[in-house]
Design a protein around this motif. Structure first.
Motif: not given
Length: 399
Positions: A236-243
Motif C-alpha cells: 500500500p501507498c506509504q504516503g502520510f494520508f495512508m500511513q
C-alpha cells in the motif's frame, strides 16, 4: 455571488483558489480551503449540485489548464509503462456512475463534544452525491498490460497508487497520494473511474479538473483529485494520508501512545445516516412533522432500513426510503437503485413538546449504526457513525 479567496504561497496564483458560490455554505478552513453546505440543502436534490458539494483540500488548489501539456504517467511494476493524454482517456469507453463521496471526518463536531479530536470541524454535510463521468480504471490498466480482475502483476504489483499534482505540508511539500488494491482497481464492477465530468459538465478546478479518481464506496480521501501519475506498487501507498492519518483507533489510544503501524488505512465507510430537516434547538409547530435525511453505506451495500425515534431511542418507526422520485428503491437491485449512492428517508411523526429525534440505519449486510459516540471516539474524529440525534421543542399555539 460570494467569492472566497485563500491566502496561499506565490507558487499558486490567487486565481487558482476555490470559489464557493452558494451564500448558505459554511467555510471550515480558509487554507487549505474546506467547506460544507447547510444540512437542509443536502436533501434538496438527490444529485448534489456542484455548488453545494462539500470541498475538502489538503493544500492550495493547483492549476492544470493546458490540456496539450497535461499527461498522466502509468509506471511501476508493469511491463508497458505509458503516458496518457486527455485524448487517450477520452477515446476509452465513457461510463457514468452515480456515487456518494464522504469525508472520513463527516460528523466530527459531535465526536469532539465527547473529547477533543484533531481535524476539520465538520457537521453532517461533508458528503455529496454526484453523477461522475469518465473512463473505467480497469480499461486504463489494460492499456499497460494488466488484464481485468487481476490481483497482482508478474512483477509483483498488488496496489495502485494515485499521485496528485497538489502539494501539502504533511508530505513535506510533496504531492498528495493514496492507493487501492489492484484487485479493486482492475475490477470493472467496482466502477473505479478516471473522471473528467461531474453532473454532466467538465470537472471544475475545485473538484479535480482536468482528471480525478473516483473510488465509489470508499472514504473520499482515496478519490485523488488533479491526477498526475498512477504507480503499480507491491505494498500500500506509504504516503502520510495512508500511513499516518485516516486510520481508526480505539478510545484508549491518545497522542502519547499512538502507534500508526498497528492499524490499516481506512477504505469502505460504515453505514451512516443523519437528519437534515432540523437543526438542534429548532422550534416545531404542534402536530405531525416530517423527518428527512440521508442514509448511505460503503462497499456498494444498500440500505435495508432506516429507523426514527422521537423519544431518544425508546421506541421506533420505520421511515420510507427513496433515491429518485417515483422510482421505488429496492436495495441491491440494479434496476431500482444506484448501489454506490445515498438514500433519502422520510417519516411523519408526532413530536412531544421537548424531544430528542434519533435516526439509525441498517444496511443489507445487517450492519447497524452504534448507539453511543463515546464507544467509537477516536483521536482523529473519523467515522462518527453513531445514532444521529437532534433536540427540538414544540411551540404550542395560544389559539
Amino acid at each position: 455571488m460570494d467569492e472566497v479567496i485563500c491566502s496561499v504561497e506565490l507558487l499558486f496564483p490567487l486565481s487558482a483558489q476555490p470559489r464557493w458560490g452558494h451564500r448558505a455554505c459554511f467555510h471550515k478552513d480558509q487554507e487549505p480551503f474546506n467547506a460544507e453546505p447547510p444540512r437542509s440543502a443536502l436533501i434538496s436534490s438527490y444529485v448534489t449540485p456542484v455548488d453545494l458539494f462539500y470541498k475538502r483540500n489538503h493544500g492550495p488548489i493547483p492549476i492544470a489548464d493546458d490540456l496539450q501539456k497535461y499527461h498522466v504517467s502509468i509506471t511501476g511494476l508493469i511491463e508497458y509503462p505509458k503516458e496518457l493524454s486527455m485524448d487517450d482517456v477520452w477515446k476509452l469507453p465513457k461510463y457514468t456512475v452515480t456515487a456518494t463521496l464522504q469525508c472520513a471526518g463527516n460528523r466530527r463536531t459531535a465526536m469532539s463534544k465527547v473529547r477533543t479530536v484533531r481535524g476539520v470541524g465538520w457537521d453532517i454535510s461533508a458528503l455529496g452525491n454526484a453523477v461522475w463521468g469518465g473512463a473505467k480504471l480497469a480499461d486504463v490498466l489494460e492499456l499497460v498490460g494488466i488484464p481485468k480482475l487481476s490481483s497482482n502483476t508478474p512483477a509483483g504489483g498488488k496496489h495502485v497508487e494515485f499521485v496528485s499534482i497538489d502539494k501539502c505540508k504533511e508530505e513535506k511539500g510533496g504531492p498528495y497520494k493514496a492507493s487501492i488494491p489492484l484487485s479493486q482497481a482492475s475490477n470493472p464492477e467496482a466502477d473505479v473511474l478516471l473522471a473528467y465530468e461531474m453532473n454532466g459538465e467538465p470537472l471544475n478546478r475545485d473538484h479535480g479538473y482536468p482528471l480525478r479518481v473516483v473510488v465509489p464506496g470508499v472514504i473520499g480521501a482515496r478519490s485523488v483529485k488533479w491526477l498526475d501519475s498512477i504507480n503499480i506498487i507491491a505494498e500500500p501507498c506509504q504516503g502520510f494520508f495512508m500511513q499516518k492519518d485516516y486510520k481508526m483507533f480505539p478510545p484508549s489510544v491518545n497522542w502519547d501512545n499512538i502507534d500508526w503501524s498497528t492499524r490499516r488505512p481506512l477504505m469502505d465507510f460504515p453505514v451512516q445516516s443523519a437528519i437534515c430537516s432540523f437543526e438542534d434547538t429548532d422550534v416545531l409547530k404542534d402536530g405531525k412533522t416530517t423527518v428527512k435525511g440521508y442514509a448511505v453505506s460503503g462497499g456498494g451495500r444498500g440500505i435495508e432500513r432506516v429507523d426514527i425515534s422521537v423519544d431518544g431511542g425508546k421506541t421506533w418507526v420505520e421511515a420510507s426510503r427513496y433515491q429518485k422520485a417515483g422510482d421505488p428503491y429496492i436495495a441491491d437491485d440494479d434496476n431500482h437503485s444506484d448501489k454506490w449512492a445515498w438514500v433519502f428517508f422520510e417519516a411523519d411523526v408526532e413530536v412531544p413538546q421537548n424531544a430528542e429525534i434519533v435516526v439509525k440505519a441498517v444496511d443489507v449486510a445487517a450492519n447497524v449504526q452504534p448507539e453511543k459516540v463515546e464507544d467509537i471516539w477516536n483521536l482523529r474524529g473519523v467515522l462518527n457513525t453513531s445514532w444521529h440525534r437532534v433536540k427540538v421543542r414544540v411551540g404550542r399555539s395560544s389559539m
